[in-house]
Scaffold this motif. Structure first.
Motif, PDB file in Angstrom:
ATOM      1  N   GLN A  25      49.688  36.543  44.879  1.00 21.69           N
ATOM      2  CA  GLN A  25      49.055  36.541  43.571  1.00 21.69           C
ATOM      3  C   GLN A  25      49.351  35.258  42.799  1.00 21.69           C
ATOM      4  O   GLN A  25      48.489  34.751  42.070  1.00 21.69           O
ATOM      5  CB  GLN A  25      49.518  37.756  42.773  1.00 21.69           C
ATOM      6  CG  GLN A  25      49.007  39.079  43.318  1.00 21.69           C
ATOM      7  CD  GLN A  25      49.399  40.249  42.442  1.00 21.69           C
ATOM      8  OE1 GLN A  25      50.236  40.110  41.545  1.00 21.69           O
ATOM      9  NE2 GLN A  25      48.801  41.404  42.686  1.00 21.69           N
ATOM     10  N   GLN A  66      45.958  37.639  34.344  1.00 18.57           N
ATOM     11  CA  GLN A  66      45.122  38.790  34.014  1.00 18.57           C
ATOM     12  C   GLN A  66      43.906  38.327  33.208  1.00 18.57           C
ATOM     13  O   GLN A  66      44.046  37.555  32.241  1.00 18.57           O
ATOM     14  CB  GLN A  66      45.901  39.833  33.205  1.00 18.57           C
ATOM     15  CG  GLN A  66      46.819  40.699  34.033  1.00 18.57           C
ATOM     16  CD  GLN A  66      48.073  39.981  34.478  1.00 18.57           C
ATOM     17  OE1 GLN A  66      48.605  39.157  33.746  1.00 18.57           O
ATOM     18  NE2 GLN A  66      48.542  40.277  35.668  1.00 18.57           N
ATOM     19  N   SER A  67      42.737  38.808  33.588  1.00 21.07           N
ATOM     20  CA  SER A  67      41.505  38.378  32.929  1.00 21.07           C
ATOM     21  C   SER A  67      41.453  38.820  31.473  1.00 21.07           C
ATOM     22  O   SER A  67      40.887  38.125  30.624  1.00 21.07           O
ATOM     23  CB  SER A  67      40.294  38.930  33.689  1.00 21.07           C
ATOM     24  OG  SER A  67      40.327  40.352  33.742  1.00 21.07           O
ATOM     25  N   SER A 171      38.100  33.323  35.606  1.00 23.01           N
ATOM     26  CA  SER A 171      39.080  34.402  35.598  1.00 23.01           C
ATOM     27  C   SER A 171      38.442  35.766  35.796  1.00 23.01           C
ATOM     28  O   SER A 171      39.051  36.655  36.402  1.00 23.01           O
ATOM     29  CB  SER A 171      39.861  34.370  34.276  1.00 23.01           C
ATOM     30  OG  SER A 171      40.779  35.429  34.204  1.00 23.01           O
ATOM     31  N   GLU A 177      42.005  39.964  38.270  1.00 17.60           N
ATOM     32  CA  GLU A 177      43.119  40.914  38.195  1.00 17.60           C
ATOM     33  C   GLU A 177      43.095  41.554  36.819  1.00 17.60           C
ATOM     34  O   GLU A 177      43.312  40.888  35.804  1.00 17.60           O
ATOM     35  CB  GLU A 177      44.460  40.211  38.431  1.00 17.60           C
ATOM     36  CG  GLU A 177      45.633  41.172  38.481  1.00 17.60           C
ATOM     37  CD  GLU A 177      46.938  40.465  38.790  1.00 17.60           C
ATOM     38  OE1 GLU A 177      47.990  41.118  38.686  1.00 17.60           O
ATOM     39  OE2 GLU A 177      46.892  39.261  39.131  1.00 17.60           O
ATOM     40  N   ARG A 178      42.803  42.844  36.775  1.00 19.37           N
ATOM     41  CA  ARG A 178      42.585  43.524  35.514  1.00 19.37           C
ATOM     42  C   ARG A 178      43.893  43.849  34.802  1.00 19.37           C
ATOM     43  O   ARG A 178      44.856  44.288  35.425  1.00 19.37           O
ATOM     44  CB  ARG A 178      41.797  44.818  35.749  1.00 19.37           C
ATOM     45  CG  ARG A 178      40.434  44.595  36.383  1.00 19.37           C
ATOM     46  CD  ARG A 178      39.579  43.665  35.572  1.00 19.37           C
ATOM     47  NE  ARG A 178      38.269  43.439  36.163  1.00 19.37           N
ATOM     48  CZ  ARG A 178      37.403  42.542  35.710  1.00 19.37           C
ATOM     49  NH1 ARG A 178      37.721  41.791  34.679  1.00 19.37           N
ATOM     50  NH2 ARG A 178      36.233  42.391  36.305  1.00 19.37           N
ATOM     51  N   LEU A 179      43.878  43.628  33.508  1.00 21.54           N
ATOM     52  CA  LEU A 179      45.048  43.918  32.690  1.00 21.54           C
ATOM     53  C   LEU A 179      45.263  45.413  32.527  1.00 21.54           C
ATOM     54  O   LEU A 179      46.399  45.870  32.360  1.00 21.54           O
ATOM     55  CB  LEU A 179      44.887  43.252  31.317  1.00 21.54           C
ATOM     56  CG  LEU A 179      46.011  43.448  30.307  1.00 21.54           C
ATOM     57  CD1 LEU A 179      47.312  42.845  30.819  1.00 21.54           C
ATOM     58  CD2 LEU A 179      45.626  42.819  28.965  1.00 21.54           C
ATOM     59  N   MET A 182      47.640  46.851  35.162  1.00 18.75           N
ATOM     60  CA  MET A 182      49.033  46.487  34.918  1.00 18.75           C
ATOM     61  C   MET A 182      49.582  47.212  33.692  1.00 18.75           C
ATOM     62  O   MET A 182      50.762  47.587  33.656  1.00 18.75           O
ATOM     63  CB  MET A 182      49.137  44.975  34.716  1.00 18.75           C
ATOM     64  CG  MET A 182      50.567  44.470  34.612  1.00 18.75           C
ATOM     65  SD  MET A 182      50.667  42.699  34.326  1.00 18.75           S
ATOM     66  CE  MET A 182      50.051  42.614  32.648  1.00 18.75           C
ATOM     67  N   TRP A 228      49.595  44.023  24.978  1.00 19.03           N
ATOM     68  CA  TRP A 228      48.676  44.193  26.102  1.00 19.03           C
ATOM     69  C   TRP A 228      47.542  45.141  25.742  1.00 19.03           C
ATOM     70  O   TRP A 228      46.398  44.917  26.142  1.00 19.03           O
ATOM     71  CB  TRP A 228      49.435  44.714  27.311  1.00 19.03           C
ATOM     72  CG  TRP A 228      50.316  43.693  27.948  1.00 19.03           C
ATOM     73  CD1 TRP A 228      50.334  42.351  27.691  1.00 19.03           C
ATOM     74  CD2 TRP A 228      51.311  43.908  28.953  1.00 19.03           C
ATOM     75  NE1 TRP A 228      51.282  41.723  28.460  1.00 19.03           N
ATOM     76  CE2 TRP A 228      51.897  42.649  29.239  1.00 19.03           C
ATOM     77  CE3 TRP A 228      51.780  45.037  29.609  1.00 19.03           C
ATOM     78  CZ2 TRP A 228      52.903  42.507  30.185  1.00 19.03           C
ATOM     79  CZ3 TRP A 228      52.793  44.891  30.551  1.00 19.03           C
ATOM     80  CH2 TRP A 228      53.343  43.641  30.834  1.00 19.03           C
ATOM     81  N   VAL A 232      43.600  44.303  26.076  1.00 19.84           N
ATOM     82  CA  VAL A 232      42.782  44.972  27.086  1.00 19.84           C
ATOM     83  C   VAL A 232      41.421  45.365  26.535  1.00 19.84           C
ATOM     84  O   VAL A 232      40.484  45.631  27.298  1.00 19.84           O
ATOM     85  CB  VAL A 232      43.534  46.209  27.630  1.00 19.84           C
ATOM     86  CG1 VAL A 232      43.397  47.387  26.680  1.00 19.84           C
ATOM     87  CG2 VAL A 232      43.029  46.591  29.016  1.00 19.84           C
ATOM     88  N   GLU A 235      38.745  43.177  27.809  1.00 28.01           N
ATOM     89  CA  GLU A 235      38.424  43.412  29.214  1.00 28.01           C
ATOM     90  C   GLU A 235      37.623  44.692  29.396  1.00 28.01           C
ATOM     91  O   GLU A 235      36.724  44.758  30.243  1.00 28.01           O
ATOM     92  CB  GLU A 235      39.733  43.491  30.001  1.00 28.01           C
ATOM     93  CG  GLU A 235      39.583  43.683  31.482  1.00 28.01           C
ATOM     94  CD  GLU A 235      40.939  43.759  32.158  1.00 28.01           C
ATOM     95  OE1 GLU A 235      41.507  42.691  32.426  1.00 28.01           O
ATOM     96  OE2 GLU A 235      41.450  44.870  32.373  1.00 28.01           O
TER      97      GLU A 235
END
Length: 251
Positions: A25, A66-67, A171, A177-179, A182, A228, A232, A235
């Motif tokens: 990653q 993370q996008s 991105s 890579e989705r936030l 995570m 976060w 998000v 996103e």
């Protein structure tokens, strides 16, 4: 002989798999960042922008694994740059020949933006800071030539928005890579840590220093999760509408 070869190959495959899982990653993010940098540089030179370095710097600042973080930071960077540039144009239009009033107004604007940055945290504070120094970047180089302020503002906004667009596109489309994933994983881990702390505090008597350290760790984790959760939304807008309240309760 086959058994020997099989025995030699056995330890290598798990080592390679663990290495790729740990470093894959990170190298993927490096590749995406380099792709965005070169693409932004090519577009800035093709469009004949005045400072392609501003576009490259914007890409380097907003890029994140993370996008969702990229989109959130890009939004506030674009907002702060546009607001600061508009204020710089308005200030120059109001007092183009009165340098004292111009510098006083600019200083007051920077002070207000700095004060706004202290009231908020995360990318919103970053947007206030950008609104402050973007006005200074736009108007100060053209202070002796007020006619050139408009061109300076347009060029600054164009360079920043181009970097934001390239970083967001790369991105969000190239192995994103989705936030949200995570965020859910981190929330579960923090909840598990809290349960472990509760069980250990009930079963055994903990020292005061250990309790204070655990409390500080929980506070830092809660602040990070809240940052976060705020990012998000860019996103997955659905979390801001129907599932936002339920998601906060789950966290």
């Amino acid at each position: 002989m086959a058994a020997v070869v099989q025995g030699d190959q056995g330890p290598r495959e798990p080592w390679l798999a663990s290495f790729l899982k740990a470093e894959g990653q990170a190298w993927l993010f490096v590749a995406k960042a380099m792709l965005a940098l070169y693409l932004a540089l090519w577009l800035a030179m093709w469009l004949q922008l005045e400072k392609p370095s501003t576009t490259i710097l914007t890409v380097a600042i907003v890029m994140h694994p993370q996008s969702g973080m990229v989109l959130a930071k890009s939004f506030y960077r674009a907002l702060g740059t546009c607001i600061g540039s508009i204020f710089g144009l308005a200030l120059m239009a109001l007092v183009p020949q009165q340098r004292e009033l111009f510098l006083a107004g600019l200083s007051l604007w920077v002070a207000l933006c700095a004060g706004g940055a202290t009231l908020y945290r995360g990318f919103m504070a970053y947007g206030f800071v950008l609104a402050g120094y973007s006005a200074a970047i736009v108007v100060l180089p053209a202070i002796n030539n007020p006619i050139a302020v408009f061109d300076s503002a347009v060029m600054r906004v164009s360079e920043v928005l181009l970097g934001i667009a390239v970083a967001g596109l790369v991105s969000d489309t190239v192995w994103p890579e989705r936030l949200s994933a995570m965020l859910r994983r981190s929330a579960r881990e923090q909840f598990a840590h809290f349960l472990d702390f509760a069980r250990s505090s009930i079963d055994t008597e903990m020292a005061r220093t250990d309790v204070e350290q655990a409390y500080l760790r929980f506070v830092r984790s809660a602040v990070q999760l809240e940052n976060w959760r705020a990012a998000v939304v860019f996103e997955d807008p659905e979390r801001h509408s129907s599932r936002s309240r339920r998601y906060r309760l789950a966290m």
